[in-house]
Design an enzyme around this catalytic site. Structure first.
Site, PDB file in Angstrom:
ATOM      1  CG  ASP A  98     123.514  77.917 -15.958  1.00 57.01           C
ATOM      2  OD1 ASP A  98     122.912  79.207 -15.246  1.00 57.01           O
ATOM      3  OD2 ASP A  98     124.298  77.617 -15.557  1.00 57.01           O
ATOM      4  CB  CYS A 101     121.503  84.632 -14.642  1.00 56.37           C
ATOM      5  SG  CYS A 101     120.293  84.749 -14.050  1.00 56.37           S
ATOM      6  CG  HIS A 207     118.543  86.713 -17.870  1.00 53.55           C
ATOM      7  ND1 HIS A 207     118.829  85.483 -17.276  1.00 53.55           N
ATOM      8  CD2 HIS A 207     119.927  87.101 -18.168  1.00 53.55           C
ATOM      9  CE1 HIS A 207     120.178  84.491 -17.956  1.00 53.55           C
ATOM     10  NE2 HIS A 207     120.707  86.111 -18.774  1.00 53.55           N
TER      11      HIS A 207
END
Length: 230
Positions: A98, A101, A207
């Site tokens: 979102d 991370c 990520h």
């Protein structure tokens, strides 16, 4: 009448500033207490560090995100990261994608709860704000705008915020990455000996996840809630 209003406004502003300062101090004490409790109950980060102490780290230079890899490059990077984690016998606890991370992964390593990401972001932004000289040379934009941007939930963290987190929490942040030539990066706090290690995986500007030894990834259970973290 104007003078009275002006004095009232100044008084309200001063009161608000004092309340904010008191709240920040109280937040710091509460976070320190939680960290001390977690440090006593968890030995995982030290065990990981001892087992993987042979890994060679490259020098770390804080930097902001300038470019996201295309789909094909990102796919290859993810495969490389998966192979590297398997080689080191590590598993990821997946973080929600979102935009928070990095802060979720840091919160999981610090507090064993990724939902404390707002508190981690708040502390990192405070570090950036109060120690500008340490970081502004790595930020290719107006520094105040950068700090203001980083206050927003969902704003992606970068290697500058990782350095600020390492400095604020007195932690060595150990990144297992998807990069071809820099598979392991250590981010150490400036001017101090780290008191803990935080292990994260980093998929090429895409990520972050929280790392554990294989078989030790926790099943999340409800934890005691602290008012400052929600």
């Amino acid at each position: 009448m104007t003078e009275r209003c002006s004095n009232a406004s100044a008084s309200a502003s001063s009161s608000s500033s004092l309340n904010s300062s008191f709240r920040d101090t109280e937040d710091d004490h509460t976070i320190a207490s939680i960290l001390a409790e977690e440090q006593q109950t968890s030995k995982l980060d030290g065990r990981l560090g001892r087992r993987l102490s042979h890994l060679d780290s490259i020098p770390h230079t804080p930097r902001v995100i300038t470019e996201i890899p295309d789909v094909n490059e990102a796919t290859l990077d993810h495969e490389r990261l998966s192979e590297r984690l398997a080689t080191y016998d590590l598993e990821e606890l997946q973080m929600e994608g979102d935009g928070n991370c990095q802060f979720r992964a840091l919160a999981d390593q610090l507090f064993r709860n990724p939902e404390y990401h707002k508190a981690v972001r708040k502390q990192v932004v405070k570090q950036l704000k109060h120690h500008r000289k340490l970081y502004e040379g790595y930020v290719p934009m107006k520094y105040r705008s950068y700090v203001k941007k980083m206050k927003k939930s969902g704003e992606w963290g970068d290697h500058v915020t990782l350095q600020a987190a390492a400095d604020h929490f007195g932690a060595k942040i150990c990144l297992v990455t998807s990069f071809r030539d820099s598979g392991y990066i250590e981010i150490t706090p400036n001017g101090m000996i780290p008191t803990r290690q935080l292990w994260l995986s980093f998929w090429s500007e895409v990520h972050y996840n929280s790392l554990y030894e294989r078989g030790d990834v926790p099943m999340r259970k409800p934890r005691k809630k602290h008012w400052l973290l929600f």
